[in-house]
Write a protein that holds these residues in place. Structure first.
Motif, PDB file in Angstrom:
ATOM      1  N   VAL A  70       0.874  -1.176   0.026  1.00 24.75           N
ATOM      2  CA  VAL A  70       0.059   0.080   0.061  1.00 24.75           C
ATOM      3  C   VAL A  70       0.961   1.386  -0.174  1.00 24.75           C
ATOM      4  N   SER A 237      -4.671   7.788  14.161  1.00 24.95           N
ATOM      5  CA  SER A 237      -3.402   7.302  14.036  1.00 24.95           C
ATOM      6  C   SER A 237      -2.397   8.235  13.677  1.00 24.95           C
ATOM      7  N   ASP A 279       2.277   4.801  14.510  1.00 25.94           N
ATOM      8  CA  ASP A 279       1.568   3.612  13.825  1.00 25.94           C
ATOM      9  C   ASP A 279       2.253   3.218  12.849  1.00 25.94           C
ATOM     10  N   ILE A 280       2.833   4.115  11.836  1.00 26.53           N
ATOM     11  CA  ILE A 280       3.393   3.786  10.886  1.00 26.53           C
ATOM     12  C   ILE A 280       4.923   4.608  10.697  1.00 26.53           C
ATOM     13  N   PRO A 314       4.238  -1.412  11.067  1.00 27.07           N
ATOM     14  CA  PRO A 314       4.587  -1.261   9.311  1.00 27.07           C
ATOM     15  C   PRO A 314       5.495  -0.079   9.319  1.00 27.07           C
ATOM     16  N   ASP A 351       6.398  -2.664   4.442  1.00 28.96           N
ATOM     17  CA  ASP A 351       5.080  -2.724   4.526  1.00 28.96           C
ATOM     18  C   ASP A 351       3.989  -2.010   3.324  1.00 28.96           C
TER      19      ASP A 351
ATOM     20  N   MET B   1      -4.547  -0.984   4.531  1.00 26.60           N
ATOM     21  CA  MET B   1      -4.038   0.448   4.794  1.00 26.60           C
ATOM     22  C   MET B   1      -4.669   0.567   6.112  1.00 26.60           C
ATOM     23  N   ARG B   2      -6.082   0.267   6.186  1.00 21.63           N
ATOM     24  CA  ARG B   2      -6.829   0.656   7.440  1.00 21.63           C
ATOM     25  C   ARG B   2      -6.378  -0.206   8.383  1.00 21.63           C
ATOM     26  N   GLN B   4      -3.322  -1.429   9.001  1.00 19.58           N
ATOM     27  CA  GLN B   4      -1.869  -0.791   9.435  1.00 19.58           C
ATOM     28  C   GLN B   4      -2.179   0.498  10.163  1.00 19.58           C
ATOM     29  N   LEU B   5      -3.094   1.218   9.896  1.00 20.62           N
ATOM     30  CA  LEU B   5      -3.386   2.392  10.696  1.00 20.62           C
ATOM     31  C   LEU B   5      -4.105   2.147  11.907  1.00 20.62           C
ATOM     32  N   ARG B   8      -1.806  -1.342  13.792  1.00 20.84           N
ATOM     33  CA  ARG B   8      -0.545  -1.401  13.480  1.00 20.84           C
ATOM     34  C   ARG B   8       0.144  -2.717  12.854  1.00 20.84           C
ATOM     35  N   MET B   9      -0.761  -3.416  11.936  1.00 19.67           N
ATOM     36  CA  MET B   9      -0.492  -4.609  11.633  1.00 19.67           C
ATOM     37  C   MET B   9       0.703  -4.580  10.332  1.00 19.67           C
ATOM     38  N   ARG B  10       1.579  -5.519  10.241  1.00 16.85           N
ATOM     39  CA  ARG B  10       2.510  -5.571   9.425  1.00 16.85           C
ATOM     40  C   ARG B  10       1.755  -6.004   8.067  1.00 16.85           C
ATOM     41  N   LEU B  11       2.249  -5.866   7.002  1.00 19.57           N
ATOM     42  CA  LEU B  11       1.536  -6.099   5.562  1.00 19.57           C
ATOM     43  C   LEU B  11       1.081  -7.454   5.533  1.00 19.57           C
ATOM     44  N   LYS B  15      -3.222  -8.198   5.267  1.00 19.63           N
ATOM     45  CA  LYS B  15      -3.664  -8.778   4.213  1.00 19.63           C
ATOM     46  C   LYS B  15      -4.472  -9.969   4.440  1.00 19.63           C
ATOM     47  N   SER B  30      -5.532  -8.261  -4.618  1.00 22.36           N
ATOM     48  CA  SER B  30      -4.614  -7.360  -5.823  1.00 22.36           C
ATOM     49  C   SER B  30      -5.105  -7.791  -7.313  1.00 22.36           C
TER      50      SER B  30
END
Lengths: 353, 89
Positions: A70, A237, A279-280, A314, A351, B1-2, B4-5, B8-11, B15, B30
């Motif tokens: 992303v 965030s 957060d990122i 991330p 990420d 994206m949401r 992660q925000l 705080r999840m890694r990619l 997914k 994708s």
């Protein structure tokens, strides 16, 4: 395999190099990063992987299916409607809300950004808050609002505090430090004030950009602001993008969580960001425009890979003009940009970008 | 994206989480062709315009519900419209 590999210098100029030269530069680049950051070099397999990405005969390269990441950015609307000088910008006369909708629908961007780097002022804030509220109704992707400590704006002649850059040459080290500490208090309050305003209209994420541009005190301001905002408006965030790979010691003694901020590299900056509640995290690695693209991207991915390995949050490496391997020129060449993206995803384990 | 925000999840984790919630595979996320139909059916917004389809705030209502997350702008809208079941202001 091509006898000569068409690649670029760090300033974007095309250059032809032999395979041996490319491999030597990849090795030299990773050694430079490892030496500066006291971190591991890329393995032989990773250096070979990077060579294959650089030497690919296709102009545009990409990741495999399933490896897509992303994107966040710092000023999507400015890219559309302004001349950003060295950073490009399209100069199409359209409003910020329309710009971010175009960014979302036409460019399939994963996030939208209003605001402006360094903006913590109070001019026209109601107008900006209304823009956010109105745009929220039409926007599907998360909305970021970009700002930053912008500590330089607090020093004379722009601001009220004595400029450390004037005090240092006079030998007034103590005064320079005190001036930074005084400015930091006000700058932190301003960032918290702005963050709370943005949270009040439902901004998904405050994007603190170009952090530590004015050195360790600037970094300190961002960290303290994040810490306070996470207590006061935890629903919002926060992304933190750095200004450079190395935190300059403009103060030299300022600390966060007991750690001296001056001299920190990306993997160390990340740990401060994590502790504050970010957060990122957006690491930056500086380019050397007189070195080759292979040298630069090798140095970059050595830092990014290690930062990703030690990260609990991330990471979105900043791939703007002149950083993280993207050549320093107003129109970044697509061959370099796609190689940067592929490298940072496949070897750097980013990420997002 | 949401994810992660908000978490705080890694990619890879993000997914997997989203794919499970949408009842698709991570690879499907994708695939533009599959996701066009899935997004239209779920009402979570499409890139190209779809007359009568959900986008913007309407899509975010559904995204928050499907992913089990709070979206601040959605909550602000609900407060203003008096849509919180508990009468939250």
């Amino acid at each position: 395999m091509q006898e000569e590999i068409l690649t670029r210098m760090g300033d974007g100029q095309q250059v032809k190099m032999s395979a041996i030269q490319v491999k030597e530069d990849i090795t030299a680049g990773t050694k430079d990063a490892a030496d500066r950051g006291k971190i591991p070099e890329l393995t032989s397999a990773e250096q070979e992987h990077l060579f294959e990405i650089v030497a690919d005969e296709d102009r545009i390269v990409g990741v495999r299916s399933g490896e897509e990441v992303v994107l966040t950015d710092d000023v999507s609307y400015i890219r559309m409607n302004q001349d950003e000088g060295a950073s490009g910008g399209l100069g199409i006369p359209m409003s910020p809300p329309i710009s971010v909708l175009v960014h979302e629908r036409a460019f399939a961007q994963d996030s939208a950004v209003l605001g402006a780097t360094g903006f913590t002022g109070k001019h026209n804030l109601n107008q900006k808050l209304q823009e956010v509220e109105t745009t929220h109704l039409l926007l599907t992707v998360p909305m970021l609002y970009v700002s930053g400590p912008n500590l330089l704006a607090y020093y004379k002649p722009l601001g009220p505090y004595d400029n450390p850059s004037d005090l240092f040459p006079q030998g007034k080290i103590k005064e320079a430090r005190e001036s930074q500490e005084e400015a930091a208090v006000v700058s932190t309050d301003d960032l918290v004030w702005l963050g709370k305003k943005m949270a009040s209209v439902g901004v998904d994420c405050l994007n603190l950009d170009t952090v530590a541009a004015a050195g360790d005190t600037d970094f300190y301001v961002a960290l303290k602001a994040v810490q306070r905002l996470k207590e006061e408006v935890p629903e919002m965030s926060i992304e933190m993008g750095m200004a450079a790979e190395f935190v300059m010691g403009m103060h030299g003694q300022i600390t966060f969580n007991g750690q001296r901020l001056a001299g920190m590299y990306p993997h160390e900056q990340l740990k401060m960001a994590e502790a504050a509640g970010v957060d990122i995290f957006g690491p930056v690695v500086n380019n050397n425009s007189t070195k080759s693209f292979p040298w630069n991207i090798s140095k970059v991915v050595t830092f990014v890979k290690h930062t990703s390995e030690v990260s609990n949050i991330p990471i979105h490496p900043n791939v703007g003009v002149g950083v993280c391997g993207v050549p320093l020129c107003p129109v970044p060449p697509i061959d370099s940009v796609t190689r940067v993206a592929k490298t940072l995803v496949q070897i750097g384990k980013a990420d997002g970008l | 994206m949401r994810m992660q925000l908000s978490r705080r999840m890694r990619l890879p984790e993000a997914k997997k989480y989203v794919a499970e919630k949408l009842k698709v595979t991570p690879a499907d996320l994708s695939d533009e062709v599959k996701m066009r139909d899935i997004r239209a059916d779920l009402g979570i917004g499409t890139i190209s315009s779809l007359v009568g389809g959900a986008n913007g705030m309407a899509a975010k209502f559904k995204i928050a519900e499907l992913l089990g997350i709070e979206i601040s702008s959605v909550n602000k809208f609900k407060q203003k419209a008096g849509l919180f079941a508990d009468g939250r202001k």
